[in-house]
Design an enzyme around this catalytic site. Structure first.
Site, PDB file in Angstrom:
ATOM      1  N   ARG A 166      34.093  45.100 109.201  1.00 48.27           N
ATOM      2  CA  ARG A 166      33.876  46.109 108.166  1.00 48.27           C
ATOM      3  C   ARG A 166      33.743  45.407 106.813  1.00 48.27           C
ATOM      4  O   ARG A 166      34.722  44.913 106.262  1.00 48.27           O
ATOM      5  CB  ARG A 166      35.024  47.121 108.123  1.00 48.27           C
ATOM      6  CG  ARG A 166      34.861  48.115 106.965  1.00 48.27           C
ATOM      7  CD  ARG A 166      35.650  49.406 107.134  1.00 48.27           C
ATOM      8  NE  ARG A 166      37.081  49.251 107.022  1.00 48.27           N
ATOM      9  CZ  ARG A 166      37.928  50.283 106.866  1.00 48.27           C
ATOM     10  NH1 ARG A 166      37.461  51.535 106.799  1.00 48.27           N
ATOM     11  NH2 ARG A 166      39.225  50.075 106.798  1.00 48.27           N
ATOM     12  N   ASP A 448      47.214  50.872 103.839  1.00 44.07           N
ATOM     13  CA  ASP A 448      46.131  50.083 103.282  1.00 44.07           C
ATOM     14  C   ASP A 448      45.614  50.783 102.039  1.00 44.07           C
ATOM     15  O   ASP A 448      46.249  51.711 101.524  1.00 44.07           O
ATOM     16  CB  ASP A 448      45.026  49.844 104.321  1.00 44.07           C
ATOM     17  CG  ASP A 448      44.342  51.124 104.777  1.00 44.07           C
ATOM     18  OD1 ASP A 448      44.559  52.192 104.172  1.00 44.07           O
ATOM     19  OD2 ASP A 448      43.559  51.064 105.741  1.00 44.07           O
TER      20      ASP A 448
END
Length: 532
Positions: A166, A448
């Protein structure tokens, strides 16, 4: 395709590090320059369109499925590409930063797929960015094994997870690489370095260059990525259609263009993922100024909320209608030493995965290797020997624009614990991020950037609508800063508080905390260290 000579080369501004020269080769930098020359202008236009549309939505323009693409949605014939090697069975996917120890654990976890995350789970220090690329290269070459100074060994097993990468989103830049005095798109840097060094290696190993695409807001952003894939494949002589990408549907506007996004990427598509945390962040960011879009405490917004059910069921129906995989959301629990608390948390994870499997998802995400067996058991029970359940068309699902936007049905004022929790999570995450860690275990969950984003925009929204006053927030922030300083003498309390104040307490809500915090803190602090 005829390519003109590059008018300017890529300058490396980042400090040299161990083995950096293996990634930042002249040929790799020229490849980045080619991508930049082709797409830097379009990236700027994409970001302008984001701001324009955000202004329209804030001004009251209704959000609905695009009328211009109605024929495409009603066309029953088109399909995305069939699953690529290594992506046929995706019942368990594990995510995490491309840090060396975590990479070995993820690859050995028993999950079918590991998403190496340069975006939400990585603090984009220069060492993290280039070190992550080195770790991916070493993993593919099966030379990532290492032993810690304490004697603990990390070794790759015989069977490892398929790697997907990603890259950072279109809104971010990499200020350590420069062309004509401006930073290069972080998306093109993360994608380009991995593709240049690893695409052919992955093909030779029987797989391919596979990606997750974050933060897309509409079909035009998917089209931009598709064109990047086409040029990259052409430049390196890789067959068209080798790249595969799964798009995270993690913005409210993208939820209204799922079919269009699949169509733009169809020869390179590997499906869609329900990026639930960023999706909530996007919803608040887009409509936080409105009184009818007030969410309760973050912990109270579950996947059974009507608007979240509408979003996930539409995603499954859309994917299966077009032959694509539908991948479920994150289970963020981090197993700890409290057996009773662990059992309760794992029971919740199991229920969440059971709901996803029963709804038709083909697999789901976990954040910790300890959750892989739970997720696998649930999907094994539903799938058996089948690799997926794309044959479940979910034609029973009918979702309207009103369904996707029905937030008021769960609206509630925040509790004091909810306000305190958001401040605590955001502050501690900002501290960890500023110190170079993008995936952080906090209060039993792997947090996150997405969860930090939710926390800070919730505080902003509650302040705006008078559910909490500024003196109360300031007092709670003071208390959390003191607790953080007392608990960790190395904490960057002043800097973390500054990021929180700038992004949660400002009159105008910043779209993301990362761009300004990156430039002001990560880049400038590194420059000071180098010049000292």
């Amino acid at each position: 395709m005829s390519l003109s000579p590059l008018t300017s080369s890529v300058r490396v501004l980042g400090a040299p590090g161990e083995r950096h020269e293996e990634i930042l080769t002249p040929a790799a930098l020229e490849f980045i320059g080619r991508l930049d020359a082709a797409f830097a202008g379009r990236r700027v236009e994409v970001l302008k369109e984001r701001r324009r549309r955000s202004g329209h939505l804030a001004g009251g323009t209704p959000l609905d499925f695009p009328l211009a693409t109605r024929a495409l949605r009603e066309d029953p014939h088109w399909r995305v590409a069939p699953p690529a090697p290594g992506l046929t069975d995706r019942r368990v996917e594990i995510t995490g930063p491309p840090e060396r120890r975590m990479a070995v654990n993820a690859l050995n976890s028993g999950a079918q797929v590991w998403m190496a995350d340069f975006e939400d789970a990585t603090a984009p220090t220069w060492d993290n960015v280039i070190g992550g690329q080195l770790n991916l290269l070493d993993a593919i070459e099966r030379r990532i094994d290492f032993t810690t100074p304490g004697g603990k060994e990390y070794r790759l097993g015989e069977r490892i997870a398929t790697i997907m990468v990603r890259p950072r989103g279109w809104h971010l830049t990499e200020e350590h690489l420069e062309i004509e005095g401006r930073p290069v798109s972080a998306s093109l840097v993360d994608f380009g370095l991995y593709f240049f060094h690893c695409a052919q290696r992955q093909i030779d190993a029987g797989y391919g260059p596979y990606f997750y695409l974050p933060k897309l807001e509409n079909r035009y952003e998917a089209r931009l990525w598709n064109d990047v894939f086409l040029l990259a494949q052409e430049l390196l002589g890789i067959p068209r259609g080798t790249v595969r990408a799964t798009v995270l549907i993690e913005t409210i506007t993208a939820a209204f263009e799922m079919e269009e996004i699949l169509h733009e990427l169809r020869e390179h598509s590997a499906g869609l993922n329900a990026g639930r945390w960023d999706y909530l962040f996007s919803l608040i960011k887009t409509f936080g100024h409105r009184t009818d879009f007030q969410l309760p405490d973050r912990a109270e917004v579950t996947m059974t909320a009507p608007f979240m059910r509408a979003y996930t069921e539409l995603l499954v129906r859309t994917c299966h209608k077009r032959g694509a995989h539908a991948i479920g959301g994150m289970a963020a629990h981090v197993p700890g030493r409290d057996a009773e608390a662990d059992a309760a948390a794992l029971a919740e994870v199991r229920l969440d995965k059971e709901r996803e499997a029963e709804d038709g998802f083909d697999g789901s995400w976990v954040a910790h290797p300890g959750l892989v067996p739970v997720c696998r058991a649930v999907f094994d029970q539903v799938l058996g020997e089948r690799p997926d359940q794309r044959d479940r068309a979910r034609e029973d699902v009918e979702v309207t624009a009103a369904d996707l936007l029905s937030v008021r049905r769960i609206g509630a004022p925040p509790s004091q614990d909810g306000v305190r929790s958001d401040i605590a999570v955001a502050l501690r995450y900002f501290d960890a991020w500023l110190r170079g860690s993008g995936a952080v275990a906090l209060y039993g969950l792997m947090e996150d950037a997405a969860t930090a984003e939710i926390a800070r925009v919730q505080i902003w929204q509650w302040l705006r609508h008078g559910h909490v006053d500024r003196p109360t927030v300031t007092a709670l922030l003071d208390a959390e800063c003191a607790a953080l300083a007392a608990g960790d003498p190395g904490a960057l309390v002043t800097e973390a508080r500054e990021v929180f104040t700038d992004t949660a307490l400002a009159a105008q809500l910043p779209a993301f905390f990362t761009p300004e915090a990156y430039t002001r803190h990560l880049v400038r602090r590194a420059a000071v260290r180098v010049n000292a």
